[in-house]
Design a protein around this motif. Sequence first.
Motif, PDB file in Angstrom:
ATOM      1  N   ASN A 182       0.946  -1.199  -0.060  1.00  0.00           N
ATOM      2  CA  ASN A 182      -0.099   0.066  -0.193  1.00  0.00           C
ATOM      3  C   ASN A 182       0.718   1.183   0.063  1.00  0.00           C
ATOM      4  OD1 ASN A 182      -2.025   1.796   0.148  1.00  0.00           O
ATOM      5  ND2 ASN A 182      -2.721   1.158   2.247  1.00  0.00           N
ATOM      6  N   ILE A 183       1.993   1.350   0.833  1.00  0.00           N
ATOM      7  CA  ILE A 183       2.739   2.565   0.850  1.00  0.00           C
ATOM      8  C   ILE A 183       3.721   2.691  -0.363  1.00  0.00           C
ATOM      9  CG2 ILE A 183       4.957   3.346   2.046  1.00  0.00           C
ATOM     10  CD1 ILE A 183       3.905   1.954   4.576  1.00  0.00           C
ATOM     11  N   ARG A 184       3.960   1.503  -1.154  1.00  0.00           N
ATOM     12  CA  ARG A 184       4.420   1.494  -2.235  1.00  0.00           C
ATOM     13  C   ARG A 184       3.696   1.942  -3.392  1.00  0.00           C
ATOM     14  NH1 ARG A 184       6.761  -3.189  -2.008  1.00  0.00           N
ATOM     15  NH2 ARG A 184       4.840  -4.215  -2.975  1.00  0.00           N
ATOM     16  N   ASP A 185       2.223   1.736  -3.405  1.00  0.00           N
ATOM     17  CA  ASP A 185       1.571   2.247  -4.483  1.00  0.00           C
ATOM     18  C   ASP A 185       1.302   3.596  -4.093  1.00  0.00           C
ATOM     19  OD1 ASP A 185       1.136  -0.285  -5.287  1.00  0.00           O
ATOM     20  OD2 ASP A 185      -0.742  -0.872  -4.338  1.00  0.00           O
ATOM     21  N   GLN A 186       1.120   4.030  -3.070  1.00  0.00           N
ATOM     22  CA  GLN A 186       1.016   5.551  -2.614  1.00  0.00           C
ATOM     23  C   GLN A 186       2.229   6.218  -3.134  1.00  0.00           C
ATOM     24  OE1 GLN A 186      -0.269   6.836   1.297  1.00  0.00           O
ATOM     25  NE2 GLN A 186      -0.792   4.651   1.824  1.00  0.00           N
ATOM     26  N   TYR A 187       3.437   5.634  -3.083  1.00  0.00           N
ATOM     27  CA  TYR A 187       4.646   6.449  -3.604  1.00  0.00           C
ATOM     28  C   TYR A 187       4.598   6.534  -4.792  1.00  0.00           C
ATOM     29  CZ  TYR A 187       9.741   7.396  -3.794  1.00  0.00           C
ATOM     30  OH  TYR A 187      10.795   7.901  -3.853  1.00  0.00           O
ATOM     31  N   GLU A 188       4.439   5.743  -5.589  1.00  0.00           N
ATOM     32  CA  GLU A 188       4.258   5.528  -7.117  1.00  0.00           C
ATOM     33  C   GLU A 188       3.137   6.586  -7.651  1.00  0.00           C
ATOM     34  OE1 GLU A 188       3.940   1.617  -8.604  1.00  0.00           O
ATOM     35  OE2 GLU A 188       6.097   1.235  -7.744  1.00  0.00           O
ATOM     36  N   GLU A 189       2.113   6.365  -7.083  1.00  0.00           N
ATOM     37  CA  GLU A 189       1.072   7.416  -7.410  1.00  0.00           C
ATOM     38  C   GLU A 189       1.225   8.799  -7.128  1.00  0.00           C
ATOM     39  OE1 GLU A 189      -2.475   9.042  -8.667  1.00  0.00           O
ATOM     40  OE2 GLU A 189      -1.812   6.970  -9.096  1.00  0.00           O
ATOM     41  N   LEU A 190       1.965   9.244  -6.048  1.00  0.00           N
ATOM     42  CA  LEU A 190       2.596  10.535  -5.764  1.00  0.00           C
ATOM     43  C   LEU A 190       3.257  11.016  -6.755  1.00  0.00           C
ATOM     44  CD1 LEU A 190       2.282  12.836  -3.547  1.00  0.00           C
ATOM     45  CD2 LEU A 190       4.063  11.900  -2.459  1.00  0.00           C
ATOM     46  N   TYR A 243       7.896   3.188   5.216  1.00  0.00           N
ATOM     47  CA  TYR A 243       8.220   2.046   4.267  1.00  0.00           C
ATOM     48  C   TYR A 243       9.338   1.291   5.022  1.00  0.00           C
ATOM     49  CZ  TYR A 243       9.071  -1.449   0.664  1.00  0.00           C
ATOM     50  OH  TYR A 243       9.079  -2.703   0.006  1.00  0.00           O
ATOM     51  N   GLN A 244      10.447   1.834   5.336  1.00  0.00           N
ATOM     52  CA  GLN A 244      11.506   1.297   5.922  1.00  0.00           C
ATOM     53  C   GLN A 244      11.278   1.022   7.531  1.00  0.00           C
ATOM     54  OE1 GLN A 244      14.874   4.235   5.492  1.00  0.00           O
ATOM     55  NE2 GLN A 244      15.178   3.735   3.434  1.00  0.00           N
ATOM     56  N   THR A 245      10.511   1.713   8.129  1.00  0.00           N
ATOM     57  CA  THR A 245      10.131   1.471   9.509  1.00  0.00           C
ATOM     58  C   THR A 245       9.219   0.155   9.723  1.00  0.00           C
ATOM     59  OG1 THR A 245      10.087   3.692  10.050  1.00  0.00           O
ATOM     60  CG2 THR A 245       8.863   2.210  11.487  1.00  0.00           C
TER      61      THR A 245
END
Length: 373
Positions: free
Chosen positions: A285-293, A324-326
């Motif tokens: 989910n975080i990765r998708d938000q990152y790419e979408e941003l 993400y890293q956390t």
Amino acid sequence: MEESQARHALDADSVDCQLWITAWIERGERRVNSYAGASTLLFGLPPTIVLVAYPILRWQYMTLGYLFSFAAVFLVLLVAPYLIWYYEANLLPAFRRDVTAIVASSDRDRAQRVVDRYSRVIDRYWWMTAVLASIPIPILMARGGPFIREHGLFGAADPLFWAVFAVLLWIGVIVGIGFLLVAVTILTIRNIASLELRIDPMHPDGLGGMSIVGTYAIRTTGLFSIGSLLLPLQLQYAATVGPLAGSLIYVMGGVYAVFIGLSFLYPTITISQRANAIRQRILENIRDQYEELKRAAGEPRAGADLVDTDPVTEQKLTRLRDEYQTYQQVRLYPLRVSVIARLIGSILLPILSMTIEFSLQPEILNQLLSAVV
């Protein structure tokens, strides 16, 4: 301290029924002002009278190894009822209270209902596991003539034989309840793992909050490991009687060893696998938000726009990377130093009891090795 915590736990989180052993100890505590004292007086004193009378009356049949194994049985009879009370009055309610920290808010009531359901299992079905654990005892007494006579018990015409037989049946009841408590722990954690878990990467335990499960599991293992003190007497029996009754002893010991392992490994592995699956979903989910941003800001998929970079977007991207890293770095297997120490203690107890037995009676080890070879 633990007794006052147990009283508070019972008052705050009690369910509508409890095991009769727990209920008796609760009532006895009101008279003697001590749960351990009530347990000793109600459940430790009667078999103690038999176990003290037996070696006194038949001292000429006692050996050092037999007295050691008998003392271990004596300790189990004194401690085990209190440990059963501790599990139901303290450990299970504490887990019921703390488990809300590792499940989603929408599932917290459901998690507590799971614990309540299996709390009722202890009260309703204790007799089934007690009967199952007690069934081998008459068989072993009937087939163990050489061992029994060697140690001063002379069959049906001997009143002391029946007194010791009654104590052994009571041990069977205690052992059966111990197996049930392990089953309750396993089933409770299995059902909790099916809920929506909440991973807290900032939890003080450094394990996303999963140490709650590890503590519950390892304390169950520690309580159940007291049964290993019965192993020396069983090994002496197996070394003296024929292969049929001896095989039953080995099967019983094998089942006990399996439950010792399951009591810790199954709950912790199950909750860890479930938590890892949820973490992977969060990371995705975080990765998708990152790419979408990046896409919405017109940033390239890899790298960055070197000419016109939006500082607000960059701040959000940094935040997503840090989060993400956390989540990626948090350890989710519920194993802390204190848990490891308790686990080692639970493993060492049966090893220690068998080592002492083998040192007192090395012929038992020789017969076991010859049977294997």
